[in-house]
Design an enzyme around this catalytic site. Structure first.
Site, PDB file in Angstrom:
ATOM      1  N   LEU A   1      91.039 -53.279  97.289  1.00 24.45           N
ATOM      2  CA  LEU A   1      90.751 -53.306  98.722  1.00 24.45           C
ATOM      3  C   LEU A   1      89.965 -52.077  99.162  1.00 24.45           C
ATOM      4  O   LEU A   1      89.823 -51.824 100.354  1.00 24.45           O
ATOM      5  CB  LEU A   1      92.057 -53.417  99.521  1.00 24.45           C
TER       6      LEU A   1
ATOM      7  N   TYR B   1     103.213 -42.643  85.564  1.00 27.16           N
ATOM      8  CA  TYR B   1     103.709 -43.058  86.870  1.00 27.16           C
ATOM      9  C   TYR B   1     105.153 -42.574  86.994  1.00 27.16           C
ATOM     10  O   TYR B   1     106.076 -43.147  86.385  1.00 27.16           O
ATOM     11  CB  TYR B   1     103.680 -44.572  87.030  1.00 27.16           C
TER      12      TYR B   1
END
Length: 309
Positions: A223, A66
């Site tokens: 989601l 990341y």
């Protein structure tokens, strides 16, 4: 859909969503996924992490790849020992600044060891409490080719060695099938991270296997909609109706459904915005009654094992 294992989140205002066990530590069921911190400068990233700790977040999910270590460096600077925030990282990929995607697979045992060392250095730690081995044989994402096709036993051997050396505290798995998890169980597996949401429940068997084995279930893409063309939880009429009735956002309903679905589910929603962070945490206080749960359970799962580069 089976609901016998459902439970209400434990009442604990200091732990968003209640509390659960992760790698032998008691943590909040709502954590924080740090990937989006790479969009922020260092000061803003540290401020957001401090806000998460102040709001009771008890575990943060990160990786060296990341931001090529920049996210880890912010985490190392943000948290103090008294914050009691469990830092979880992962290996199995590495930064790829010139490729078509920001990361490439790094599955070979020596690459896994190097990745743990990169994580330790960038986090400024002597041990990472939990490290997930990100495989690539299940779910959406990259698929291994050539020398990146590595036997599970070889990977588990180096992860176990790193644990024995004290460089990692516990081993998790990511993007794996139930068969891979069963084969890895003798090594002691603390958690599984797979893509899973209300609209993408192909891994229901995995969720239930983790529950039976006492393993934390930490779904990513909670989601849906992580790639263009994939369904989004927030677009579902049943989710929108529940949000309207409960004066919540559709995203909060999607997160609350996951918490209600099984008691061993922990969440790591990510954001680069403090208001969004607070909204994600507030999802842990939402109670879904039987009728609402039934309506949400009836939402069809519409994705299969999609292979995306």
């Amino acid at each position: 859909m089976a609901t016998a294992n459902r439970t209400e989140p434990l009442a604990d205002a200091s732990r968003p969503g209640g509390q659960a066990q992760l790698a032998g530590h008691t943590v909040s069921r709502i954590g924080y996924g740090a990937m989006q911190l790479r969009r922020l400068d260092r000061a803003a990233a540290i401020a957001l992490l401090r806000a998460a700790a102040d709001l009771g977040v008890g575990h943060v999910d990160t990786a060296y790849f990341y931001g090529d270590g920049s996210v880890n460096e912010a985490i190392g600077a943000a948290f103090r020992p008294q914050d009691d925030v469990l830092v979880v990282s992962k290996v199995g990929a590495e930064p790829d600044p010139v490729g078509p995607a920001p990361v490439r697979l790094a599955q070979r045992p020596e690459q896994l060891r190097d990745a743990v060392e990169d994580n330790l250095r960038s986090l400024g730690r002597e041990q990472i409490p939990l490290v997930n081995l990100r495989r690539a044989d299940h779910g959406p994402g990259l698929r291994p080719e050539g020398d990146q096709i590595v036997a599970l036993d070889d990977q588990i051997a180096v992860m176990t060695a790193l644990r024995d050396e004290g460089k990692i505290g516990a081993i998790g798995l990511s993007s794996v099938s139930p068969d891979i998890l069963r084969r890895a169980l003798p090594a002691g597996i603390a958690c599984v991270q797979n893509a899973y949401s209300l609209v993408s429940r192909d891994d229901e068997d995995m969720a239930q296997l983790c529950l039976a084995e006492g393993i934390a279930w930490v779904p990513y893409f909670p989601l849906g909609g992580a790639y263009p063309g994939l369904p989004k939880v927030t677009d579902e009429p049943a989710v929108i109706a529940a949000a309207r009735a409960l004066r919540a956002t559709p995203a909060q309903i999607g997160l609350a459904w996951l918490l209600h679905h099984t008691p061993h589910t922990l969440l790591i929603p990510g954001t680069a915005d403090t208001a969004h962070l607070r909204a994600n945490i507030d999802a842990g206080a939402i109670t879904l009654d039987a009728a609402t749960l039934a309506a949400l359970d009836a939402v069809p799962s519409r994705t299969g094992d999609i292979e995306l580069g």
